[in-house]
Scaffold this active site. Structure first.
Site, PDB file in Angstrom:
ATOM      1  N   TYR A  21       0.308  -1.438   0.128  1.00 17.51           N
ATOM      2  CA  TYR A  21      -0.154  -0.182  -0.148  1.00 17.51           C
ATOM      3  C   TYR A  21       1.312   1.248  -0.109  1.00 17.51           C
ATOM      4  O   TYR A  21       0.544   1.807  -0.945  1.00 17.51           O
ATOM      5  CB  TYR A  21      -0.745  -0.436   1.141  1.00 17.51           C
ATOM      6  CG  TYR A  21      -1.662   1.346   0.852  1.00 17.51           C
ATOM      7  CD1 TYR A  21      -2.837   1.797   0.522  1.00 17.51           C
ATOM      8  CD2 TYR A  21      -0.826   2.256   2.583  1.00 17.51           C
ATOM      9  CE1 TYR A  21      -3.458   3.354   0.705  1.00 17.51           C
ATOM     10  CE2 TYR A  21      -1.606   2.928   2.578  1.00 17.51           C
ATOM     11  CZ  TYR A  21      -2.644   3.714   1.878  1.00 17.51           C
ATOM     12  OH  TYR A  21      -3.174   4.599   1.795  1.00 17.51           O
TER      13      TYR A  21
ATOM     14  N   LYS B 259     -14.584   0.932   7.256  1.00 15.93           N
ATOM     15  CA  LYS B 259     -13.919   0.229   7.005  1.00 15.93           C
ATOM     16  C   LYS B 259     -12.777  -0.622   7.538  1.00 15.93           C
ATOM     17  O   LYS B 259     -11.744  -1.205   7.351  1.00 15.93           O
ATOM     18  CB  LYS B 259     -11.976   1.484   7.493  1.00 15.93           C
ATOM     19  CG  LYS B 259     -12.665   2.834   5.961  1.00 15.93           C
ATOM     20  CD  LYS B 259     -11.697   4.147   6.548  1.00 15.93           C
ATOM     21  CE  LYS B 259      -9.993   3.354   6.626  1.00 15.93           C
ATOM     22  NZ  LYS B 259      -9.192   4.513   7.171  1.00 15.93           N
TER      23      LYS B 259
END
Length: 330
Positions: A139, A177
């Protein structure tokens, strides 16, 4: 003349929609992937002109189908630091962003995008310079590589390009999330569900609950985005945090005392919270040891030089407001 927000149903994108609406802006094209249909809730109270799936949007944007676009706020990405599928991550975060950047430069559309403090990895200097950037996971690498692409494009760019390196953002509209939601969110949910908060124990020379992060309220993140929207002559890559490192213990205590204040109970010290059993610790997960940022703190020098002068909310006031919002939304 439209404003476009990608990731509009996400955490920061939906808060940006709200901030734009408060300014009276409603000619907004919201772009996202609603495969998780529950995320529509982040759009339901926003005034927008249209919604497009992220895949349909890409080609239409490149063709110039939307006429004069005042700005593109690119907030869409896979934000999971635990995602291990590098091919997916690079296609979704890097390649997609590259295509939007190329189209924005060709069309002359101001392009403001979400980068991340994950580009700094385990370093202790958080300054917007290549020598301090060492991501720990794919990421962070996807964000890092796109920042390099932007750096190469900036000298020739004839329209605004702004990258904002978000530190640890917390606040309303992040519940979708899951594990990637903020420490404040998880502390609140634990306290309401279990009557206590549990943090990671000792790791990397940091005591239990002593890991340090730069926690920044999502309302401040939206304000900084709008600052650059208001100043299209300013381009570059900028840190976006509070400029202060605070411990996880301090976040947990802020949540505990905010909930207590809402119940007309007096605040506790950290020691009192631990001794009363409201705050405890568990062993640091083995799976995170090699890819965990134990300390972050934004260097705000470049952001201040770019003209952003507003104060950031303190952790205590930001968490208190967030806890009130969570209580109303329950």
């Amino acid at each position: 003349m439209s404003i476009i927000v990608t990731g509009a149903a996400g955490f920061i994108g939906s808060n940006l929609l709200q901030a734009l609406n408060r300014r009276g802006e409603t000619d907004i094209i919201a772009v996202d992937d609603l495969t998780d249909g529950e995320q529509f809730r982040n759009l339901a109270d926003a005034d927008i002109a249209d919604y497009l799936d992220q895949n349909d949007f890409l080609e239409r944007y490149a063709r110039g189908d939307f006429g004069t676009v005042r700005a593109l706020f690119h907030q869409g990405a896979c934000a999971s630091t635990l995602e291990s599928n590098g091919r997916y991550m690079m296609e979704n975060n890097y390649r997609y962003s590259c295509r939007l950047l190329e189209s924005s430069l060709e069309l002359g559309v101001p392009f403001l995008y979400a980068s991340s403090a994950a580009v700094y990895g385990a370093g202790r200097t958080f300054r917007e310079a290549r020598q301090y950037e060492r991501p720990l996971n794919v990421y962070g690498y996807s964000k890092f590589l796109f920042d390099q692409r932007v750096r190469r494009a900036l000298p020739q760019a004839r329209s605004q390009v702004v990258g904002l390196r978000y530190f640890n953002v917390y606040g309303p509209r992040e519940e979708h999330k899951g594990r990637m939601a903020s420490v404040a969110y998880h502390c609140y949910q634990q306290l309401r569900r279990d009557g206590r908060v549990e943090l990671f124990g000792e790791h990397g020379g940091f005591p239990p609950g002593g890991h340090l992060r730069d926690f920044v309220a999502v309302e401040d993140v939206a304000r900084v985005n709008l600052h650059f929207f208001d100043h299209p002559q300013r381009s570059g890559i900028f840190n976006l945090g509070s400029g202060q490192a605070r411990t996880f213990n301090e976040v947990a205590l802020a949540v505990i005392n905010s909930v207590r204040a809402n119940a007309d109970q007096p605040p506790l010290s950290l020691q009192q919270a631990v001794e009363s059993g409201l705050l405890g610790y568990r062993e640091f997960p083995e799976s995170l040891r090699a890819r965990y940022q134990s300390h972050t703190c934004a260097d705000l020098e470049l952001l201040r030089e770019a003209g952003y002068r507003d104060d950031f909310q303190s952790l205590e006031e930001g968490v208190a407001g967030y806890c009130r919002w969570l209580a109303r939304s329950a």
